[in-house]
Every structure is written in C-alpha cells, then in structure tokens.
Scaffold this motif. Structure first.
Motif, PDB file in Angstrom:
ATOM      1  N   GLU A 210      -4.867   6.276  -0.259  1.00  0.00           N
ATOM      2  CA  GLU A 210      -4.094   5.162  -0.319  1.00  0.00           C
ATOM      3  C   GLU A 210      -4.148   4.361  -1.625  1.00  0.00           C
ATOM      4  O   GLU A 210      -5.600   4.217  -1.898  1.00  0.00           O
TER       5      GLU A 210
ATOM      6  N   ALA B 142      -5.198  12.981  -4.697  1.00  0.00           N
ATOM      7  CA  ALA B 142      -5.403  11.386  -4.746  1.00  0.00           C
ATOM      8  C   ALA B 142      -5.806  10.981  -6.314  1.00  0.00           C
ATOM      9  O   ALA B 142      -6.666   9.947  -6.430  1.00  0.00           O
TER      10      ALA B 142
ATOM     11  N   THR C 179       0.881  -1.097  -0.120  1.00  0.00           N
ATOM     12  CA  THR C 179      -0.030   0.043   0.086  1.00  0.00           C
ATOM     13  C   THR C 179       0.938   1.369  -0.126  1.00  0.00           C
ATOM     14  O   THR C 179       1.858   1.336   0.806  1.00  0.00           O
ATOM     15  N   VAL C 180       0.428   2.115  -1.077  1.00  0.00           N
ATOM     16  CA  VAL C 180       1.188   3.622  -0.759  1.00  0.00           C
ATOM     17  C   VAL C 180       0.346   4.704  -0.891  1.00  0.00           C
ATOM     18  O   VAL C 180      -0.932   4.628  -1.321  1.00  0.00           O
ATOM     19  N   PRO C 181       0.754   5.824  -0.173  1.00  0.00           N
ATOM     20  CA  PRO C 181      -0.082   7.050  -0.262  1.00  0.00           C
ATOM     21  C   PRO C 181      -0.048   7.513  -1.577  1.00  0.00           C
ATOM     22  O   PRO C 181       0.959   7.280  -2.659  1.00  0.00           O
TER      23      PRO C 181
ATOM     24  N   ASP D 202       7.165   6.987  -3.861  1.00  0.00           N
ATOM     25  CA  ASP D 202       6.487   5.942  -2.775  1.00  0.00           C
ATOM     26  C   ASP D 202       6.150   4.579  -3.475  1.00  0.00           C
ATOM     27  O   ASP D 202       6.686   3.487  -2.796  1.00  0.00           O
TER      28      ASP D 202
ATOM     29  N   SER E 252       8.183   1.071  -2.000  1.00  0.00           N
ATOM     30  CA  SER E 252       7.299   0.047  -1.441  1.00  0.00           C
ATOM     31  C   SER E 252       7.627  -1.045  -2.297  1.00  0.00           C
ATOM     32  O   SER E 252       7.705  -2.396  -1.901  1.00  0.00           O
TER      33      SER E 252
ATOM     34  N   GLU F 136      -3.693   0.362  -2.958  1.00  0.00           N
ATOM     35  CA  GLU F 136      -2.953  -1.116  -2.578  1.00  0.00           C
ATOM     36  C   GLU F 136      -2.635  -1.603  -3.863  1.00  0.00           C
ATOM     37  O   GLU F 136      -3.454  -1.654  -4.904  1.00  0.00           O
TER      38      GLU F 136
END
Length: 96
Positions: free
Chosen positions: A86, A20, A13-15, A27, A31, A88
């Motif tokens: 976030e 958004a 999962t990343v921001p 990120d 990850s 996934e």
C-alpha cells in the motif's frame, strides 16, 4: 453570486498495482474522491490520475476532477509511505 471553491488537504492510503511497483490510477482516483467527499460533502466527478506512477516515497503526481459548478480542479498527490503493498499519500486540492 460567489463561486464554490474547494481547497482540501489530507492523507489517504491505496493498494499498489502488480508487484507493488506502481500506483493504481483507478484506486488513486477513488481515494481522491473519498477524501474530497469526506472533507467537503461534495462528490467530485470525472477523476483521472496518471498511470505508471512509481510507488516510491517522495514521488508526486496530479489527478484532475470536476468540482462544484463544473469547474476543473487538481489534486496534487505526494507519496509519503510505501509498505506492505500500500501507498500512503498526502493530497492538496484546489481549482486549476
């Protein structure tokens, strides 16, 4: 001498970036490094993920990194969930 080959699969999962709407490439790279390291005990280098990837379920993209013995690898990433800022992912990685 046998070559080392990494083949991994896992979720992460990343921001998200900005409003958004896109995946943050830095990120995503961090990850991917974390999941590769966790599953293989090898820390990948030179990870690059594309910018401008929409944060939408079903979107797929590839990140590249240097693996064991300096070989080039690809982490194929699929967005499986987007919620509360976030995303996934499901990741499958192997040599190019």
């Amino acid at each position: 001498m046998r070559s080392a080959v990494l083949v991994i699969a896992g979720a992460l999962t990343v921001p998200l970036s900005g409003c958004a709407s896109t995946i943050n490439p830095d990120d995503a790279a961090k990850s991917v490094a974390a999941i590769v390291s966790r599953q293989t005990k090898f820390t990948p280098t030179d990870i690059t993920c594309p910018s401008g990837v929409p944060a939408e379920v079903g979107v797929e993209f590839d990140c590249a990194f240097t693996g064991p013995e300096g070989k080039e690898y690809t982490a194929h990433v699929k967005v499986t969930k987007v919620q509360d800022g976030e995303a996934e992912f499901y990741v499958v990685s192997g040599p190019r």
